[in-house]
Design a protein around this motif. Structure first.
Motif, PDB file in Angstrom:
ATOM      1  N   TYR A  14       0.835  -1.203   0.000  1.00 48.21           N
ATOM      2  CA  TYR A  14       0.000   0.000   0.000  1.00 48.21           C
ATOM      3  C   TYR A  14       0.874   1.259   0.000  1.00 48.21           C
ATOM      4  O   TYR A  14       0.710   2.145  -0.846  1.00 48.21           O
ATOM      5  CB  TYR A  14      -0.915  -0.001   1.232  1.00 48.21           C
ATOM      6  CG  TYR A  14      -1.728   1.269   1.352  1.00 48.21           C
ATOM      7  CD1 TYR A  14      -2.971   1.367   0.740  1.00 48.21           C
ATOM      8  CD2 TYR A  14      -1.233   2.380   2.039  1.00 48.21           C
ATOM      9  CE1 TYR A  14      -3.708   2.553   0.816  1.00 48.21           C
ATOM     10  CE2 TYR A  14      -1.957   3.561   2.113  1.00 48.21           C
ATOM     11  CZ  TYR A  14      -3.187   3.635   1.513  1.00 48.21           C
ATOM     12  OH  TYR A  14      -3.906   4.802   1.575  1.00 48.21           O
ATOM     13  N   GLN A  19       1.294   6.065  -1.640  1.00 48.55           N
ATOM     14  CA  GLN A  19       1.732   7.197  -0.831  1.00 48.55           C
ATOM     15  C   GLN A  19       2.984   7.866  -1.410  1.00 48.55           C
ATOM     16  O   GLN A  19       3.843   7.198  -1.988  1.00 48.55           O
ATOM     17  CB  GLN A  19       1.992   6.751   0.619  1.00 48.55           C
ATOM     18  CG  GLN A  19       0.698   6.355   1.319  1.00 48.55           C
ATOM     19  CD  GLN A  19       0.841   6.295   2.822  1.00 48.55           C
ATOM     20  OE1 GLN A  19       1.252   5.290   3.381  1.00 48.55           O
ATOM     21  NE2 GLN A  19       0.506   7.385   3.483  1.00 48.55           N
ATOM     22  N   PHE A  47      -6.267  10.332   9.719  1.00 45.53           N
ATOM     23  CA  PHE A  47      -6.432   9.061   8.990  1.00 45.53           C
ATOM     24  C   PHE A  47      -5.033   8.486   8.708  1.00 45.53           C
ATOM     25  O   PHE A  47      -4.746   8.055   7.599  1.00 45.53           O
ATOM     26  CB  PHE A  47      -7.161   9.277   7.655  1.00 45.53           C
ATOM     27  CG  PHE A  47      -8.464  10.013   7.751  1.00 45.53           C
ATOM     28  CD1 PHE A  47      -9.639   9.334   8.056  1.00 45.53           C
ATOM     29  CD2 PHE A  47      -8.537  11.384   7.529  1.00 45.53           C
ATOM     30  CE1 PHE A  47     -10.846  10.011   8.133  1.00 45.53           C
ATOM     31  CE2 PHE A  47      -9.738  12.065   7.606  1.00 45.53           C
ATOM     32  CZ  PHE A  47     -10.901  11.373   7.903  1.00 45.53           C
ATOM     33  N   ASP A  70      -5.656   7.848  14.009  1.00 46.80           N
ATOM     34  CA  ASP A  70      -6.394   6.820  13.258  1.00 46.80           C
ATOM     35  C   ASP A  70      -7.153   5.986  14.287  1.00 46.80           C
ATOM     36  O   ASP A  70      -6.666   5.783  15.401  1.00 46.80           O
ATOM     37  CB  ASP A  70      -5.439   5.915  12.472  1.00 46.80           C
ATOM     38  CG  ASP A  70      -6.135   5.168  11.343  1.00 46.80           C
ATOM     39  OD1 ASP A  70      -5.897   5.498  10.169  1.00 46.80           O
ATOM     40  OD2 ASP A  70      -6.945   4.250  11.641  1.00 46.80           O
ATOM     41  N   PHE A  71      -8.347   5.508  13.913  1.00 48.56           N
ATOM     42  CA  PHE A  71      -9.100   4.725  14.906  1.00 48.56           C
ATOM     43  C   PHE A  71      -8.914   3.216  14.761  1.00 48.56           C
ATOM     44  O   PHE A  71      -9.563   2.450  15.452  1.00 48.56           O
ATOM     45  CB  PHE A  71     -10.571   5.136  14.975  1.00 48.56           C
ATOM     46  CG  PHE A  71     -11.426   4.893  13.750  1.00 48.56           C
ATOM     47  CD1 PHE A  71     -11.034   4.080  12.711  1.00 48.56           C
ATOM     48  CD2 PHE A  71     -12.687   5.488  13.669  1.00 48.56           C
ATOM     49  CE1 PHE A  71     -11.841   3.864  11.616  1.00 48.56           C
ATOM     50  CE2 PHE A  71     -13.508   5.278  12.580  1.00 48.56           C
ATOM     51  CZ  PHE A  71     -13.076   4.469  11.555  1.00 48.56           C
ATOM     52  N   ASP A  72      -7.996   2.814  13.859  1.00 45.56           N
ATOM     53  CA  ASP A  72      -7.798   1.378  13.657  1.00 45.56           C
ATOM     54  C   ASP A  72      -6.504   0.922  14.356  1.00 45.56           C
ATOM     55  O   ASP A  72      -5.399   1.154  13.853  1.00 45.56           O
ATOM     56  CB  ASP A  72      -7.746   1.065  12.161  1.00 45.56           C
ATOM     57  CG  ASP A  72      -7.743  -0.425  11.917  1.00 45.56           C
ATOM     58  OD1 ASP A  72      -8.705  -1.095  12.336  1.00 45.56           O
ATOM     59  OD2 ASP A  72      -6.752  -0.937  11.351  1.00 45.56           O
ATOM     60  N   ALA A  99      -7.840   7.174  17.775  1.00 42.90           N
ATOM     61  CA  ALA A  99      -9.024   7.999  18.047  1.00 42.90           C
ATOM     62  C   ALA A  99      -9.739   8.325  16.741  1.00 42.90           C
ATOM     63  O   ALA A  99      -9.183   8.193  15.651  1.00 42.90           O
ATOM     64  CB  ALA A  99      -8.586   9.299  18.724  1.00 42.90           C
ATOM     65  N   ASP A 100     -10.986   8.771  16.911  1.00 44.09           N
ATOM     66  CA  ASP A 100     -11.816   9.200  15.782  1.00 44.09           C
ATOM     67  C   ASP A 100     -11.452  10.651  15.459  1.00 44.09           C
ATOM     68  O   ASP A 100     -11.433  11.498  16.372  1.00 44.09           O
ATOM     69  CB  ASP A 100     -13.284   9.098  16.227  1.00 44.09           C
ATOM     70  CG  ASP A 100     -14.249   9.299  15.075  1.00 44.09           C
ATOM     71  OD1 ASP A 100     -13.937  10.073  14.154  1.00 44.09           O
ATOM     72  OD2 ASP A 100     -15.329   8.684  15.112  1.00 44.09           O
ATOM     73  N   VAL A 101     -11.187  10.935  14.185  1.00 48.24           N
ATOM     74  CA  VAL A 101     -10.802  12.318  13.822  1.00 48.24           C
ATOM     75  C   VAL A 101     -11.923  13.314  14.109  1.00 48.24           C
ATOM     76  O   VAL A 101     -11.677  14.512  14.200  1.00 48.24           O
ATOM     77  CB  VAL A 101     -10.368  12.439  12.339  1.00 48.24           C
ATOM     78  CG1 VAL A 101      -9.113  11.639  12.055  1.00 48.24           C
ATOM     79  CG2 VAL A 101     -11.499  12.041  11.393  1.00 48.24           C
ATOM     80  N   ASN A 116      -4.791  11.089   0.544  1.00 49.28           N
ATOM     81  CA  ASN A 116      -5.319   9.916  -0.139  1.00 49.28           C
ATOM     82  C   ASN A 116      -6.832   9.805   0.028  1.00 49.28           C
ATOM     83  O   ASN A 116      -7.371   8.707   0.161  1.00 49.28           O
ATOM     84  CB  ASN A 116      -4.577   8.649   0.268  1.00 49.28           C
ATOM     85  CG  ASN A 116      -3.326   8.496  -0.571  1.00 49.28           C
ATOM     86  OD1 ASN A 116      -3.375   8.714  -1.784  1.00 49.28           O
ATOM     87  ND2 ASN A 116      -2.219   8.164   0.051  1.00 49.28           N
TER      88      ASN A 116
HETATM   89  C1  LIG Z   1      -7.094   5.316   3.010  1.00 51.12           C
HETATM   90  S1  LIG Z   1      -6.365   4.991   4.621  1.00 51.12           S
HETATM   91  C2  LIG Z   1      -5.204   6.305   4.676  1.00 51.12           C
HETATM   92  C3  LIG Z   1      -3.814   5.850   4.984  1.00 51.12           C
HETATM   93  C4  LIG Z   1      -2.727   6.880   4.780  1.00 51.12           C
HETATM   94  N1  LIG Z   1      -2.794   7.957   5.734  1.00 51.12           N
HETATM   95  C5  LIG Z   1      -2.677   7.453   3.377  1.00 51.12           C
HETATM   96  O1  LIG Z   1      -2.607   8.671   3.209  1.00 51.12           O
HETATM   97  O2  LIG Z   1      -2.661   6.701   2.412  1.00 51.12           O
HETATM   98  C6  LIG Z   1      -7.696   5.505   5.640  1.00 51.12           C
HETATM   99  C7  LIG Z   1      -7.470   5.354   7.143  1.00 51.12           C
HETATM  100  O3  LIG Z   1      -8.473   6.133   7.800  1.00 51.12           O
HETATM  101  C8  LIG Z   1      -8.847   5.498   9.001  1.00 51.12           C
HETATM  102  N2  LIG Z   1     -10.151   6.088   9.408  1.00 51.12           N
HETATM  103  C9  LIG Z   1     -11.339   6.048   8.736  1.00 51.12           C
HETATM  104  N3  LIG Z   1     -12.272   6.774   9.392  1.00 51.12           N
HETATM  105  C10 LIG Z   1     -11.658   7.314  10.478  1.00 51.12           C
HETATM  106  C11 LIG Z   1     -12.084   8.172  11.542  1.00 51.12           C
HETATM  107  N4  LIG Z   1     -13.344   8.622  11.597  1.00 51.12           N
HETATM  108  N5  LIG Z   1     -11.192   8.525  12.491  1.00 51.12           N
HETATM  109  C12 LIG Z   1      -9.914   8.058  12.453  1.00 51.12           C
HETATM  110  N6  LIG Z   1      -9.446   7.247  11.464  1.00 51.12           N
HETATM  111  C13 LIG Z   1     -10.299   6.875  10.492  1.00 51.12           C
HETATM  112  C14 LIG Z   1      -8.831   4.022   8.675  1.00 51.12           C
HETATM  113  O4  LIG Z   1      -8.667   3.242   9.838  1.00 51.12           O
HETATM  114  C15 LIG Z   1      -7.636   3.936   7.703  1.00 51.12           C
HETATM  115  O5  LIG Z   1      -6.452   3.581   8.378  1.00 51.12           O
END
Ligand SMILES: C[S@@+](CC[C@H](N)C(=O)[O-])C[C@H]1O[C@@H](n2cnc3c(N)ncnc32)[C@H](O)[C@@H]1O
Length: 274
Positions: A14, A19, A47, A70-72, A99-101, A116
């Protein structure tokens, strides 16, 4: 029967496929200097996934500070094990927050970056405006918010786009062979711009890894993003777009635009100015 090769972890594939954290940070620093005259110091990566951008920021100077949100948990843990663990002693301060953004609280920063197209998970104007308001609150007085979006005539429809990625050695020493990255715009609903995209990979000796990543998004347009940023309180929102090489590829030089001729596919940075 020949043994199937071990698949490298999907996060390596990925990061290498989609990126360009150095380019993103160079762009952000250039625009910040142009607007404010000085250099940014504190960056929040929303994220952040594996926190590749936040790590690159703190690598650039021991004075730099970064927050990754990031929440994951498993993705953050992968970032800790493979990216953060590789940071040397001469780096700045890095904080990863699970955490949730929409809810996270961080100290005021110079730049918030959400790249992204990740904010496209917010599919209503209300939700996206709420997120933009949260970001605005997280910025210092002269802070900038940087997001990206793709568009063009091919964005409004389905397509399958393969691209070869050269073999490389990851920062933790893992050797990744050359592979094929396939961007799959599988569904596009004209009525509400809801889309489903996938990333597939094809590696030598392991076959195709179908739907390695799935995106269930709303594809926002440039005018919608500018309007929502100003509705959220940003003073203005500027659009930066690239030109084209003779071969018809992006020249990767992003200039401020107020007019732009549509093309098959383009990627823009949108900059919210607090
Ligand atoms: C497309 S990836 C982005 C990864 C990397 N930052 C990039 O630019 O490619 C999306 C990420 O957003 C996270 N995510 C989605 N909704 C979110 C939220 N509400 N709060 C925090 N993280 C979130 C997911 O867990 C995932 O890791």
């Amino acid at each position: 029967m020949p043994k199937k090769k071990k698949i490298p972890d999907l996060h390596y594939l990925y990061e290498a496929s989609v990126q360009g954290v150095g380019t993103d940070l160079d762009f952000a620093v250039r625009i910040y200097k142009k607007k404010n005259g000085g250099k940014p110091n504190d960056v929040r990566e929303d994220f952040c996934g594996t926190a590749a951008l936040a790590c690159d920021w703190v690598k650039r100077s021991p004075q730099h500070r970064a927050w990754g949100v990031d929440f994951d948990r498993p993705t953050l843990d992968w970032g800790l094990a493979h990216n953060v663990s590789q940071l040397g002693p001469e780096t700045g301060e890095l904080n990863l927050l699970c955490a949730d953004v929409l809810k996270v609280e961080t100290p005021p920063v110079d730049l918030v970056m959400a790249l992204n197209f990740s904010y496209c998970v917010f599919k209503t104007r209300d939700l996206l405006r709420t997120y933009f308001k949260q970001v605005r609150r997280a910025l210092k007085k002269d802070g900038l918010f940087i997001i990206d979006i793709y568009g063009g005539t091919e964005a409004a429809g389905t397509k399958l786009e393969p691209r070869k990625v050269e073999a490389f050695t990851a920062t933790d020493g893992t050797k990744v062979p050359a592979f094929k990255y396939i961007w799959d715009q599988a569904e596009y609903n004209v009525i509400d711009h809801h889309i489903t995209n996938y990333i597939h990979f094809k590696l030598p000796g392991t076959g195709k890894i179908e739907k390695a990543f799935t995106y269930d998004w709303r594809l926002w347009t440039l005018p919608e993003l500018q309007e929502l940023l100003t509705e959220a309180g940003f003073k203005s929102a500027e659009i930066y777009l690239h030109d084209w090489t003779k071969e018809g590829e992006s020249d990767d030089i992003y200039r401020r635009r107020t007019r732009y001729e549509n093309a098959l596919g383009w990627v823009a940075y949108v900059v919210g100015i607090k």
